[in-house]
Write a protein that holds these residues in place. Structure first.
Motif, short mmCIF file in Angstrom:
data_model
loop_
_atom_site.label_atom_id
_atom_site.label_comp_id
_atom_site.label_asym_id
_atom_site.label_seq_id
_atom_site.Cartn_x
_atom_site.Cartn_y
_atom_site.Cartn_z
N UNK B 172 0.51 -1.50 -0.12
CA UNK B 172 -0.20 -0.20 -0.36
C UNK B 172 1.20 1.66 0.37
N UNK B 173 1.80 1.33 0.74
CA UNK B 173 2.77 2.33 1.14
C UNK B 173 3.55 3.06 -0.22
N UNK B 174 3.81 1.68 -1.25
CA UNK B 174 4.81 1.70 -2.27
C UNK B 174 3.44 2.11 -3.18
N UNK B 175 2.29 1.41 -3.57
CA UNK B 175 1.52 1.95 -4.28
C UNK B 175 1.01 3.20 -3.84
N UNK B 176 0.92 3.68 -2.51
CA UNK B 176 0.55 5.35 -2.48
C UNK B 176 2.08 5.92 -3.23
N UNK B 177 3.21 5.46 -2.35
CA UNK B 177 4.26 6.92 -2.89
C UNK B 177 4.12 6.91 -4.30
N UNK B 178 4.07 5.71 -4.85
CA UNK B 178 4.53 5.93 -6.31
C UNK B 178 3.61 6.63 -7.42
N UNK B 179 2.28 7.22 -6.72
CA UNK B 179 1.15 7.64 -7.42
C UNK B 179 1.69 9.26 -6.56
N UNK B 180 2.33 9.14 -5.72
CA UNK B 180 2.82 10.85 -5.02
C UNK B 180 3.60 11.75 -5.93
N UNK B 181 4.95 10.64 -6.48
CA UNK B 181 6.17 11.05 -7.43
C UNK B 181 5.51 11.18 -8.67
N UNK B 182 4.51 10.45 -9.22
CA UNK B 182 3.68 10.10 -10.49
C UNK B 182 2.95 12.26 -10.11
#
Lengths: 110, 585
Positions: B172-182
């Motif tokens: 979950x954290x990885x996906x969230x992180x990735x979206x923020x980066x996007x």
């Protein structure tokens, strides 16, 4: 201020009389909009309008926009010098269909 | 790093040590943060989890933007179901998503929610399911589902669920992180594109002419892109096309409409020498393709340096100013037509009205409201009088220096401009004889009276406007003003009183009073409008009549149009607001 509605050759003449100002323009606005709901040829006879302010002009603009949206005919007739002054300062004299008399206005729609 | 994870999985699978879970999570989280590709990240993550738990297949479902469907965005196992969409309330995945809790269905044949459709389509046989939500605070991003244990009876155990839930947390954290980066990347890209647009826009402005060239301009954008523009286009016969325009609105939409309008001007100007017809053609083009409620004010035309004359059309633009050859008298030129892009076909066969202006050795200034509405060092708005004073102050300088001095005066240090600012100067180098021949300005007569004429004090109610108008007429009559002058004054006072009636006493049970003072000051009539409410926020009072053809907002424009000055001044003790109108007799 008074607002009198008569039928003439299938068109609706809305005769305004008196001062169209902040106090009276809501009634003018409502009268014009109601008229446009049921009639597709509306001429506003302004011969008895001594004074019109920005809120009165706003009512005319709103009616004009509604008429354009509906494809109806909406014109002004007998616009006094003082009223014309406001319309031209607002640069709306070229936007409205303005005529010397209600007959001219109806002929223009002919 | 992958080898490290593989080793750890091998170690765990061989040794079956729960204490290694933590190490695996740490290693996988590191791996997640190092990956930039979402698909790769999801796929490898799933493969690791599948292998680690010892399952046959797995899939990652993410909720779509509407929150209506769960979409398989990655999977691992014998059947590829990537892209499969299921309603967010269907099946075991839907149940986990909605209940936000991990679940183990040891035997799917005993669970009513199990949807066998996928199995039927793919030929796969689902026996046992583990499913954990990807919860982030109150939000749930989706679920991870694991199917059929490889070992024993093929059914999952309670321990397996705990493990999956833990791994789901890291995912979950990885996906969230990735979206923020996007998001950050997208913003950066947008900023870059805006900068490119600004560059292209600057290239649309004409190159500067030499010091001897009579037309000079400047454009300063409040943001990176501008809704203002100007153009200077010299013709082979010596005449020069010029324009200044202002698109309603700001930002990218305004910038695009600006680019379109200035291109139309440049292109169509080559085919005519009538500003009126040129404006009509531009208006038709703009209306034909639609401007989505935006419009353009523009003043422009042809200057002939040989005769010192301008032929100009003005579509709703701020009135340009002519300063005579002595640097003393100003003349201004009102717009004679509405802005461009509002309605097609409003002009006659000759197009928009145009006016011939003889510069007669003077200088002609066209500017956008970014100048008149600019904030000065004192904190107030520059206004038309402020603009005139600035222009007069720098009139002796060269055109380029004037542009820099004037715009510099309203560009406060460390602050960005409130609005785009554009200004154009046309200088007529009339001969000395011509300058001498220019008519001397009429002397101001001192043969006038001064003093208060009338005071009206009434409740600020709409039904008192008629009284105020009657009083205004009387005050004008006392000054022996003519009818047209009186009509204008009545309008200005009425509109100004309306603002008090409509806005000053908002929230009061009963409105307070309005006081209207008429004061004669030599050749001027001054009207003071006073109320006793809280001081108004002057930045919110703005002439917006021509911003669009729609009801409302005309009043301030009307007042400004028919008076020489209309400003708020510091009120005396006990008075809320003092609005001062000045009109020359």
């Amino acid at each position: 201020m008074s607002l009198e509605i008569t039928e003439k050759d299938g068109a609706t003449i809305v005769a305004l009389a008196g001062d169209v100002d902040l106090q009276t323009s809501p009634a003018v606005r409502q009268g014009l909009l109601e008229c446009l709901e049921t009639h597709d040829q509306v001429v506003v006879d302004m011969s008895q309008v001594n004074y019109i302010d920005s809120s009165g002009v706003a009512s005319l603009v709103e009616a004009f926009q509604v008429s354009r949206k509906k494809g109806s005919f909406f014109a002004l007739a007998h616009v006094s010098t003082a009223a014309m002054r406001v319309l031209s300062l607002a640069r709306l004299d070229k936007v409205f269909s303005i005529h010397e008399s209600t007959e001219d206005a109806l002929a223009a729609n002919g | 790093m992958s080898e490290a994870v593989d080793e750890m999985i091998a170690d765990v699978v061989d040794g079956g040590e729960v204490r290694n879970h933590l190490g695996l999570i740490a290693a996988m989280t590191r791996e997640f943060t190092a990956t930039r590709d979402a698909d790769v990240m999801a796929k490898t993550g799933l493969e690791r989890i599948t292998k680690y738990v010892g399952a046959e297949a797995s899939s990652l479902f993410l909720i779509d933007d509407n929150g209506k469907e769960l979409v398989c965005s990655a999977c691992s196992g014998p059947v590829d179901i990537t892209g499969l969409r299921i309603p967010a309330d269907a099946g075991i995945v839907g149940r986990v998503y909605n209940e936000r809790s991990g679940q183990m269905v040891r035997d799917v044949t005993k669970d009513a929610d199990f949807g066998a459709m996928v199995d039927e389509q793919t030929g796969f046989t689902t026996k046992s399911i583990l499913c954990a939500p990807l919860s982030l605070g109150d939000e749930c991003l989706g679920c991870i589902e694991i199917i059929n244990k490889n070992t024993g009876d093929g059914l999952f155990e309670a321990d397996d669920l705990t493990l999956l839930e833990t791994l789901a947390g890291a995912a979950t954290l990885a996906i969230h992180n990735f979206r923020l980066t996007q998001q950050v990347v997208a913003q950066e890209r947008e900023r870059h594109e805006l900068e490119l647009a600004a560059q292209i826009q600057r290239q649309l402005l004409p190159p500067a002419g030499g010091p001897e060239f009579p037309v000079h301009g400047i454009n300063m954008a409040a943001r990176s892109v501008s809704g203002d523009f100007y153009d200077i286009l010299p013709l082979a016969d010596g005449r020069i096309w010029f324009n200044v325009g202002d698109v309603s609105g700001k930002g990218m939409n305004a910038a695009l409409l600006m680019a379109k309008t200035s291109s139309l001007f440049r292109c169509l100007a080559k085919a005519t020498d009538s500003p009126g017809r040129l404006f009509d053609a531009i208006n038709s083009e703009l209306c034909e393709t639609g401007t989505h409620g935006m419009f353009v004010t523009m003043a422009g035309g042809l200057f002939d340096p040989a005769t010192g004359k301008i032929l100009m059309a003005n579509a709703g633009h701020e009135p340009p100013l002519l300063l005579d050859g002595y640097g003393e008298q100003f003349t201004f030129f009102e717009a004679e037509a509405p802005p461009l892009g509002i309605m097609a076909g409003i002009a006659g066969p000759e197009g928009y009205p145009s006016q011939e202006i003889d510069l007669n050795g003077g200088s002609f200034y066209i500017f956008t409201d970014g100048l008149t509405e600019a904030t000065t060092f004192g904190g107030g708005m520059l206004g038309i009088d402020g603009a005139r004073a600035l222009i007069r102050e720098h009139a002796e300088e060269s055109p380029d220096l004037q542009l820099n001095s004037i715009t510099g005066a309203v560009r406060l240090p460390g602050q960005s401009l409130r609005d785009d600012l554009t200004m154009l100067i046309i200088q007529d180098s009339g001969t000395a004889e011509e300058k001498a021949a220019a008519a001397a300005p009429a002397p101001v007569s001192d043969d006038v009276v001064s003093g208060q004429i009338l005071r009206i004090r009434v409740p600020a109610k709409a039904n008192r406007l008629k009284v105020i108008r009657a009083g205004t007429e009387q005050a004008a009559a006392f000054c022996e003003a003519d009818e047209a002058w009186t009509v204008d004054l009545v309008m200005a006072v009425d509109e100004a009183c309306q603002n008090v009636i409509r806005h000053a006493y908002v929230g009061w049970d009963e409105p307070g009073d309005i006081v209207v003072d008429f004061i004669r000051d030599r050749d001027r009539l001054i009207v003071h409008l006073m109320d006793f409410a809280d001081p108004v926020d002057q930045s919110k009072i703005k002439s917006r009549d021509l911003d669009e053809v729609r009801p409302g907002g005309l009043g301030v424009h009307l007042i400004k149009s028919v008076t020489d000055e209309a400003i708020f001044v510091d009120p005396p003790e006990g008075v809320g607001n003092l609005f001062k109108l000045t009109k020359r007799l």
